[in-house]
Design a protein around this motif. Structure first.
Motif, PDB file in Angstrom:
ATOM      1  N   ARG A 101      76.600 -36.104 -57.379  1.00  0.00           N
ATOM      2  CA  ARG A 101      75.706 -37.240 -57.104  1.00  0.00           C
ATOM      3  C   ARG A 101      76.419 -38.581 -57.197  1.00  0.00           C
ATOM      4  NH1 ARG A 101      70.252 -37.171 -57.002  1.00  0.00           N
ATOM      5  NH2 ARG A 101      69.291 -35.146 -57.186  1.00  0.00           N
ATOM      6  N   CYS A 117      67.778 -29.522 -54.752  1.00  0.00           N
ATOM      7  CA  CYS A 117      69.189 -29.498 -54.358  1.00  0.00           C
ATOM      8  C   CYS A 117      69.922 -30.549 -55.202  1.00  0.00           C
ATOM      9  CB  CYS A 117      69.362 -29.719 -52.863  1.00  0.00           C
ATOM     10  SG  CYS A 117      69.208 -31.400 -52.283  1.00  0.00           S
ATOM     11  N   LEU A 152      64.166 -32.254 -49.971  1.00  0.00           N
ATOM     12  CA  LEU A 152      65.316 -31.481 -50.430  1.00  0.00           C
ATOM     13  C   LEU A 152      65.544 -31.666 -51.927  1.00  0.00           C
ATOM     14  CD1 LEU A 152      67.829 -32.015 -47.498  1.00  0.00           C
ATOM     15  CD2 LEU A 152      67.012 -29.804 -48.330  1.00  0.00           C
ATOM     16  N   GLU A 153      65.479 -32.912 -52.383  1.00  0.00           N
ATOM     17  CA  GLU A 153      65.770 -33.184 -53.787  1.00  0.00           C
ATOM     18  C   GLU A 153      64.595 -32.891 -54.711  1.00  0.00           C
ATOM     19  OE1 GLU A 153      69.291 -36.490 -53.260  1.00  0.00           O
ATOM     20  OE2 GLU A 153      67.310 -37.210 -53.851  1.00  0.00           O
ATOM     21  N   LYS A 172      72.115 -32.758 -54.293  1.00  0.00           N
ATOM     22  CA  LYS A 172      72.118 -34.059 -53.625  1.00  0.00           C
ATOM     23  C   LYS A 172      71.836 -33.839 -52.155  1.00  0.00           C
ATOM     24  CE  LYS A 172      73.002 -38.508 -53.181  1.00  0.00           C
ATOM     25  NZ  LYS A 172      72.233 -39.557 -53.783  1.00  0.00           N
ATOM     26  N   ALA A 173      71.078 -34.754 -51.577  1.00  0.00           N
ATOM     27  CA  ALA A 173      70.829 -34.752 -50.138  1.00  0.00           C
ATOM     28  C   ALA A 173      71.251 -36.109 -49.599  1.00  0.00           C
ATOM     29  CB  ALA A 173      69.356 -34.491 -49.840  1.00  0.00           C
ATOM     30  N   ILE A 179      65.142 -35.918 -47.057  1.00  0.00           N
ATOM     31  CA  ILE A 179      65.933 -36.102 -48.271  1.00  0.00           C
ATOM     32  C   ILE A 179      65.055 -35.969 -49.514  1.00  0.00           C
ATOM     33  CG2 ILE A 179      67.217 -37.819 -49.617  1.00  0.00           C
ATOM     34  CD1 ILE A 179      68.517 -38.676 -46.945  1.00  0.00           C
ATOM     35  N   GLY A 225      71.871 -31.020 -47.540  1.00  0.00           N
ATOM     36  CA  GLY A 225      71.586 -30.862 -48.952  1.00  0.00           C
ATOM     37  C   GLY A 225      72.570 -29.873 -49.549  1.00  0.00           C
TER      38      GLY A 225
END
Length: 125
Positions: free
Chosen positions: A46, A77, A71-72, A79-80, A68, A91
């Motif tokens: 990150r 995940c 995904l997070e 990081k996206a 995004i 991601g």
């Protein structure tokens, strides 16, 4: 990695016409980021992932923000981030189960969704 591309595209010429020099990163984190992904040290990525063109790219492809966020927040995940000048988003996942769930979810919402393993060797010219 999971790659998701929304219907919208980011026209490169139009995007670059609204960018200024502060919208470009120095690239100093690129090598560190590549090493972390290759070595699957995903908990530290990150801090090294940035795309300064993202905010201005949202003008052309606002769906990236939701991708995004999903995904997070929904699929945890690591990081996206928008890839390049957009509009594809990727991601990074630390576990296969979360990746598979995200893949199934995004396949029902967006036209282009791809699972991809990170490159594990370096190529030198």
């Amino acid at each position: 990695l999971l790659l998701v591309k929304p219907d919208e595209s980011v026209p490169t010429k139009a995007l670059f016409s609204i960018l200024d020099k502060d919208d470009f990163s120095s690239g100093e984190d690129s090598k560190k980021l590549a090493d972390l992904i290759t070595n699957r040290e995903l908990t530290n990525i990150r801090d090294h992932m940035v795309n300064k063109m993202y905010k201005k790219s949202l003008k052309f492809a606002p769906a990236m923000e939701k991708i995004i966020s999903d995904l997070e927040d929904k699929f945890s995940c690591e990081k996206a981030l928008m890839s390049g000048a957009g509009s594809a988003v990727f991601g990074v996942f630390s576990d296969k189960e979360s990746l598979e769930k995200a893949y199934d979810y995004f396949c029902t919402k967006y036209p282009y969704v791809i699972k991809q393993k990170p490159v594990t060797s370096q190529f030198h010219l």
